[in-house]
Design a protein around this motif. Structure first.
Motif, PDB file in Angstrom:
ATOM      1  N   ARG A 167      40.074  89.456  52.676  1.00  0.00           N
ATOM      2  CA  ARG A 167      40.686  88.451  53.544  1.00  0.00           C
ATOM      3  C   ARG A 167      39.892  87.154  53.648  1.00  0.00           C
ATOM      4  O   ARG A 167      40.465  86.085  53.698  1.00  0.00           O
ATOM      5  CB  ARG A 167      40.925  89.016  54.933  1.00  0.00           C
ATOM      6  CG  ARG A 167      42.099  89.961  54.976  1.00  0.00           C
ATOM      7  CD  ARG A 167      42.688  90.000  56.368  1.00  0.00           C
ATOM      8  NE  ARG A 167      43.785  90.934  56.424  1.00  0.00           N
ATOM      9  CZ  ARG A 167      45.053  90.596  56.192  1.00  0.00           C
ATOM     10  NH1 ARG A 167      45.360  89.391  55.873  1.00  0.00           N
ATOM     11  NH2 ARG A 167      46.007  91.507  56.278  1.00  0.00           N
ATOM     12  N   GLU A 168      38.577  87.228  53.678  1.00  0.00           N
ATOM     13  CA  GLU A 168      37.795  85.999  53.862  1.00  0.00           C
ATOM     14  C   GLU A 168      37.801  85.102  52.639  1.00  0.00           C
ATOM     15  O   GLU A 168      37.603  83.893  52.756  1.00  0.00           O
ATOM     16  CB  GLU A 168      36.349  86.299  54.301  1.00  0.00           C
ATOM     17  CG  GLU A 168      35.506  87.037  53.295  1.00  0.00           C
ATOM     18  CD  GLU A 168      35.634  88.546  53.335  1.00  0.00           C
ATOM     19  OE1 GLU A 168      34.990  89.204  52.506  1.00  0.00           O
ATOM     20  OE2 GLU A 168      36.385  89.072  54.176  1.00  0.00           O
ATOM     21  N   LYS A 169      38.050  85.645  51.461  1.00  0.00           N
ATOM     22  CA  LYS A 169      38.082  84.832  50.245  1.00  0.00           C
ATOM     23  C   LYS A 169      39.487  84.366  49.881  1.00  0.00           C
ATOM     24  O   LYS A 169      39.644  83.404  49.144  1.00  0.00           O
ATOM     25  CB  LYS A 169      37.490  85.601  49.061  1.00  0.00           C
ATOM     26  CG  LYS A 169      35.991  85.803  49.153  1.00  0.00           C
ATOM     27  CD  LYS A 169      35.471  86.503  47.910  1.00  0.00           C
ATOM     28  CE  LYS A 169      33.977  86.723  48.001  1.00  0.00           C
ATOM     29  NZ  LYS A 169      33.483  87.467  46.829  1.00  0.00           N
ATOM     30  N   ILE A 170      40.521  85.047  50.367  1.00  0.00           N
ATOM     31  CA  ILE A 170      41.896  84.754  49.970  1.00  0.00           C
ATOM     32  C   ILE A 170      42.572  83.863  51.006  1.00  0.00           C
ATOM     33  O   ILE A 170      42.632  84.201  52.186  1.00  0.00           O
ATOM     34  CB  ILE A 170      42.696  86.049  49.763  1.00  0.00           C
ATOM     35  CG1 ILE A 170      42.127  86.831  48.583  1.00  0.00           C
ATOM     36  CG2 ILE A 170      44.172  85.747  49.551  1.00  0.00           C
ATOM     37  CD1 ILE A 170      42.755  88.187  48.359  1.00  0.00           C
ATOM     38  N   ALA A 171      43.091  82.722  50.544  1.00  0.00           N
ATOM     39  CA  ALA A 171      43.833  81.811  51.428  1.00  0.00           C
ATOM     40  C   ALA A 171      45.296  82.209  51.494  1.00  0.00           C
ATOM     41  O   ALA A 171      45.840  82.429  52.574  1.00  0.00           O
ATOM     42  CB  ALA A 171      43.695  80.374  50.932  1.00  0.00           C
ATOM     43  N   THR A 172      45.973  82.290  50.335  1.00  0.00           N
ATOM     44  CA  THR A 172      47.381  82.671  50.301  1.00  0.00           C
ATOM     45  C   THR A 172      47.667  83.534  49.074  1.00  0.00           C
ATOM     46  O   THR A 172      46.965  83.465  48.066  1.00  0.00           O
ATOM     47  CB  THR A 172      48.329  81.455  50.253  1.00  0.00           C
ATOM     48  OG1 THR A 172      48.076  80.715  49.066  1.00  0.00           O
ATOM     49  CG2 THR A 172      48.164  80.568  51.467  1.00  0.00           C
ATOM     50  N   VAL A 173      48.725  84.305  49.208  1.00  0.00           N
ATOM     51  CA  VAL A 173      49.222  85.132  48.102  1.00  0.00           C
ATOM     52  C   VAL A 173      50.703  84.822  47.937  1.00  0.00           C
ATOM     53  O   VAL A 173      51.453  84.838  48.914  1.00  0.00           O
ATOM     54  CB  VAL A 173      49.024  86.638  48.370  1.00  0.00           C
ATOM     55  CG1 VAL A 173      49.607  87.475  47.246  1.00  0.00           C
ATOM     56  CG2 VAL A 173      47.551  86.969  48.593  1.00  0.00           C
ATOM     57  N   LYS A 174      51.101  84.530  46.705  1.00  0.00           N
ATOM     58  CA  LYS A 174      52.507  84.284  46.394  1.00  0.00           C
ATOM     59  C   LYS A 174      52.964  85.318  45.367  1.00  0.00           C
ATOM     60  O   LYS A 174      52.276  85.564  44.383  1.00  0.00           O
ATOM     61  CB  LYS A 174      52.699  82.886  45.807  1.00  0.00           C
ATOM     62  CG  LYS A 174      54.168  82.558  45.507  1.00  0.00           C
ATOM     63  CD  LYS A 174      54.352  81.290  44.698  1.00  0.00           C
ATOM     64  CE  LYS A 174      53.811  80.065  45.373  1.00  0.00           C
ATOM     65  NZ  LYS A 174      54.088  78.828  44.596  1.00  0.00           N
TER      66      LYS A 174
END
Length: 118
Positions: A88-95
């Protein structure tokens, strides 16, 4: 911020509203885009400073294999949530773009596609 994309992963799934879809299955195609909150200068050619995209493929393959949901939207949300859980801390968004390659609709078209982003 930077992105990783995995395009046009192909799977055989058993999702759908109709019993035939769940019983016989169908081919789907999934594309993934993950945006990171990582400063590119911090990567320093070390995989542990980023996220290994091979893990994403494995997560998606397992979700598709196990899922018997009705809606492709539900499957896309499951994928998004599981990928975000990875780090979670490294990922901004997932498409996620998800295509059903054949659907029981009387008509001429290539596929049905949805796109979701969180």
């Amino acid at each position: 911020m930077y992105k990783i994309r995995i395009n046009n992963m192909r799977f055989h799934s058993h999702i759908g509203v109709y019993q035939e879809e769940k019983k016989l299955g169908q081919n789907i195609e999934i594309s993934l885009e993950v945006k990171f909150n990582i400063n590119e200068k911090m990567i320093k050619d070390q995989v542990e400073n980023t996220i290994n995209y091979a893990d994403f493929y494995a997560i998606i393959a397992e979700i598709v294999k196990e899922s018997r949901v009705d809606l492709i939207e539900t499957l896309a949300l499951m994928i998004i949530e599981e990928i975000k859980q990875k780090n979670r801390e490294k990922i901004a968004t997932v498409k996620v773009k998800l295509k059903k390659m054949s659907v029981p609709i009387d008509g001429v078209f290539d596929n049905v596609e949805i796109e979701m982003e969180r």
